[in-house]
Enzyme design. Sequence first.
Site, mmCIF file in Angstrom:
data_model
loop_
_atom_site.group_PDB
_atom_site.id
_atom_site.type_symbol
_atom_site.label_atom_id
_atom_site.label_comp_id
_atom_site.label_asym_id
_atom_site.label_seq_id
_atom_site.Cartn_x
_atom_site.Cartn_y
_atom_site.Cartn_z
ATOM 1 N N ASP A 133 0.805 -1.217 0.000
ATOM 2 C CA ASP A 133 0.000 0.000 0.000
ATOM 3 C C ASP A 133 0.845 1.279 0.000
ATOM 4 O O ASP A 133 0.386 2.318 0.433
ATOM 5 C CB ASP A 133 -0.903 -0.069 1.249
ATOM 6 C CG ASP A 133 -1.856 1.100 1.376
ATOM 7 O OD1 ASP A 133 -2.262 1.610 0.334
ATOM 8 O OD2 ASP A 133 -2.176 1.501 2.495
ATOM 9 N N CYS A 193 -24.123 -2.182 1.423
ATOM 10 C CA CYS A 193 -23.055 -1.186 1.579
ATOM 11 C C CYS A 193 -23.465 0.171 0.995
ATOM 12 O O CYS A 193 -23.190 1.221 1.588
ATOM 13 C CB CYS A 193 -21.761 -1.681 0.941
ATOM 14 S SG CYS A 193 -21.871 -2.070 -0.825
ATOM 15 N N CYS A 247 -21.715 -5.584 5.401
ATOM 16 C CA CYS A 247 -21.599 -6.592 4.336
ATOM 17 C C CYS A 247 -21.908 -7.981 4.889
ATOM 18 O O CYS A 247 -21.273 -8.429 5.854
ATOM 19 C CB CYS A 247 -20.191 -6.573 3.744
ATOM 20 S SG CYS A 247 -19.929 -7.844 2.483
#
Length: 309
Positions: A133, A193, A247
């Site tokens: 990341d 969501c 979710c």
Amino acid sequence: MSYSKKQAYTRLIKTEAERLGFFSCGISKAEFLEEEAPRLENWLSQNMHGQMAYMANHFDKRLDPTILVDGAKSVVSLLLNYYPSEFQNSESYKISKYAYGTDYHFVIKDKLKALLHFISTEIGQVHGRAFVDSAPVLDKAWAAKSGLGWIGKNSNLLTKEVGSFYFIAELIIDLELDYDTPVTDHCGTCTACIDACPTQAIVEPYVVDGSKCISYFTIELKEELPTDYKEKFDDWMFGCDVCQDVCPWNKFSKSHAEPLFNPHPKLLNYQKEDWEEITSNVFAEIFEKSAVKRTKFSGLKRNIEFLKK
């Protein structure tokens, strides 16, 4: 290289990844991400990255790992669970679960270095780079291409086994391996969501306007928070987990087994008034090695002041 040798090397890498604590490992051919190119271009052209100017940099590198790593042949994608066993006080201002413990960059980087060292030791002269990341790599796209899950309507990578509370990392290496294939999408007609997002940042299925996301506001935005969103932050002072919490696949989340991801006791026990009175010294104590340091003490104070009624 013979097919049997590729299979053996692939098995070796996946076994070691599991030993290092990664719960999933998938491998795909290092090549241009043809399907992602128009999506990324469209997302950027609509300014959905807000003030995250770095997202518009290195467009070609984001799509082609062979530009990032000379001679790249394989992208090894890895998932590391961070779902906690204990949670913050329900009366508290909230931080994203991924930031409860030690900053994931440090934890995963060490594991990736160990895996790369193992590959070089066991297989021979293999060159590559580890990514967590922190470079222009489309983590979720590679993980999906490697069969580790599918990208859901909230733009997170989802799995049927454990949902979406995990970090994604990669090794890009110059070794040809046995490649995995993508899995099918299992979001179906669910819109949980989209319906639950406090700021309507999920503008359509599979498209998140990053400039409207609570995570963006509380972490990336360096100026004053927009007053239009005053009542929409749902007590999040760092990040936001709403689209993951609702979710249905996250019913299958299991607690992680990484001691470094365990939170400071104060993080779990603090109530709103404690956070409102936090000092820079206490901030440094609770978040000594945490990803929350990214927003700095001043950023967290700004967020808390914004949330105060």
